[in-house]
Each structure stands twice: as C-alpha cells, then as structure tokens.
Scaffold this active site. Structure first.
Site, PDB file in Angstrom:
ATOM      1  N   GLU A  87       0.830  -1.219  -0.039  1.00 10.35           N
ATOM      2  CA  GLU A  87      -0.107   0.020   0.148  1.00 10.35           C
ATOM      3  C   GLU A  87       0.751   1.335   0.261  1.00 10.35           C
ATOM      4  O   GLU A  87       0.596   2.399  -0.428  1.00 10.35           O
ATOM      5  CB  GLU A  87      -0.866  -0.057   1.222  1.00 10.35           C
ATOM      6  CG  GLU A  87      -2.041  -1.008   1.141  1.00 10.35           C
ATOM      7  CD  GLU A  87      -2.726  -0.921   2.493  1.00 10.35           C
ATOM      8  OE1 GLU A  87      -3.496  -0.171   2.823  1.00 10.35           O
ATOM      9  OE2 GLU A  87      -2.570  -2.335   3.275  1.00 10.35           O
ATOM     10  N   GLU A 133      -3.551 -10.124   4.090  1.00  5.62           N
ATOM     11  CA  GLU A 133      -4.391  -9.807   5.019  1.00  5.62           C
ATOM     12  C   GLU A 133      -5.512 -10.705   5.509  1.00  5.62           C
ATOM     13  O   GLU A 133      -5.866 -11.221   6.677  1.00  5.62           O
ATOM     14  CB  GLU A 133      -4.972  -8.235   5.200  1.00  5.62           C
ATOM     15  CG  GLU A 133      -3.980  -7.383   5.463  1.00  5.62           C
ATOM     16  CD  GLU A 133      -3.110  -6.982   4.288  1.00  5.62           C
ATOM     17  OE1 GLU A 133      -2.246  -5.852   4.062  1.00  5.62           O
ATOM     18  OE2 GLU A 133      -3.368  -7.621   3.045  1.00  5.62           O
TER      19      GLU A 133
END
Length: 260
Positions: free
Chosen positions: A123, A143
């Site tokens: 990210e 995740e």
C-alpha cells in the site's frame, strides 16, 4: 555524484538510514530482523523523517527503500495480534496517516522495491509517485489469510490494476512475482537487482529536473482526481471494517498462530 550520510534523531535508533546523493534523499527502512515490518515506532519515525526531508530545501526528491531482502513485509503482526477493536482503529489510522503523508508530500517519492513487499508495504509502495522494483521482488496482500481485510490505501488498487485483478489479489492473498507485477501494471518498471538503486535514481532525476513548483502542483492535482473518485471515503470505510475484524474472537488467535 556526491554522496554523504546524515544521522537524524530517529536514525540514532537505527530504524532509518538517510543518504543524500546530490539533491535526492535515499531513505532506507532498517529493521531487517523483522523484514522491515511497520510497527508504531517505525511509523512514527518515518513520519518525522519525511517531514524533515520535506522541509529541507536542498532535497528535491526522495527514494524510499528497505535494507537486505525486504522492502516492507507489512504491518507488524507481533503488535497487531494484541489489538482490540478500539486500538486497531488507532493503529490503522496512524498507518494511513503515514501513507497519506507520502501521497501528499510536496516532493516526489519513488519506491525502490528491493524484496518482499506485502500488505501495508505494498500500500505504501503504490502510494509513491513511481514504483521501481527488482526482478527479485515479490508482492502480496495477505491480510485475508490472517483474519482481516485489506484496507486504507488498498482502495488505490482498482485505479492501478483494475477491479478484477484487485479482487483476485485481495481475496486470495496470493503472492506474485515481479514479472506478474509489471504485467498487471502494479509497478512502473522492473530492473536487475544489482541495478535497482541506479535505475531508480535515473527515474527520480527525470522528475526532479522539472521545476519543483510544477511537480508539486501536478501531485496535488492527481490527488484531487482521486479525491473526486471517492478515495478518502473508501479509506474511511476501510478503517471501520478493520476495527470490525478485531471484534471477531478468532482474529487475534489467527495472528498469534501466524507467528509460530
């Protein structure tokens, strides 16, 4: 090119190493024992150092990279496994503040991805103005495998790689190599590992040779385009869903098991 190394307050903790090559600052994340995972201490150190570099009038551009075999392996599970709904929202909001600092910095920030680039590290990389990676780099949003959704700047993925590839990357948690990353448009360029810093410097200089004020205005306009597309609301929704994940009784256990 002239090169020197300067130690700042945060660098005395050995978390960060900042080198200067002419008007470009090379900021190295230095936590190899944790594969450069982002914990609260590292997040705060990066925010302080980025602000310092932004205020340094001699610096025209910033290259962000990691030491040894990892760029950033993600957020530190050792810290996250103990979070509650309330503390998880605080943690992820702080991480977003760091990444948002990079997106909104008045100077160009180029990611030189030298190795593992997962989760929050990815990210952060896609929030930089360009992403150059080594052929040895690997990428993933894992995740979902540890009981939480990919949130905050993961909202950028549909803009960069399209909705279908975003679904595949985030729902499977698969790891992809540099060849796949360039094919789907996740990174700007792939180079030989030994040439990563040299090539990243070349691309950085292509930006910094332009007037600083016009580069700043262009960055601001690009961010405005993303805001108009609803990015900020998507990020806030992600913060809320991240907190919801920690209200599930299995989340902390799954993270603890992942560390074994």
């Amino acid at each position: 090119m002239s090169k020197n190394t300067e130690l700042s307050t945060v660098e005395k903790k050995a978390l960060l190493i900042t080198e200067f090559v002419d008007e470009v600052a090379i900021l190295k994340i230095n936590r190899p024992e944790k594969l450069n995972a982002l914990n609260t201490e590292m997040i705060e150190a990066l925010k302080v150092e980025l602000k310092r570099l932004e205020d340094n009038e001699k610096v025209k551009g910033i290259i962000l990279t990691g030491v040894e075999k990892s760029f950033i392996v993600g957020a530190d599970i050792s810290e996250m496994k103990n979070l509650s709904t309330e503390s998880s929202i605080k943690f992820i909001s702080n991480l977003h503040e760091l990444i948002n600092t990079i997106r909104n910095l008045n100077k160009p920030v180029i990611a030189a991805v030298n190795g593992y680039c997962f989760g929050a590290g990815l990210e952060l990389a896609i929030s930089c103005d360009l992403t150059i990676c080594s052929k040895e780099a690997s990428f993933g949003m894992q995740e979902v495998k540890i009981g939480i959704p990919s949130v905050i700047e993961a909202a950028l993925f549909p803009f960069i790689i399209g909705l279908n590839k975003t679904r595949e990357l985030l729902l499977t948690g698969d790891v992809i190599d540099s060849k796949t990353a360039i094919e789907i448009g996740l990174v700007n360029h792939v180079v030989e590992h030994s040439e990563l810093m040299e090539k990243t410097m070349e691309y950085t200089l292509k930006i910094t040779v332009n007037p600083s004020y016009s580069v700043m205005l262009q960055k601001q306009l690009i961010n405005r385009w993303l805001d108009n597309a609803g990015l900020n609301q998507s990020i806030q929704n992600g913060v809320d869903y991240f907190g919801r994940a920690f209200s599930h009784p299995d989340t902390n256990k799954i993270m603890g098991d992942a560390l074994k």
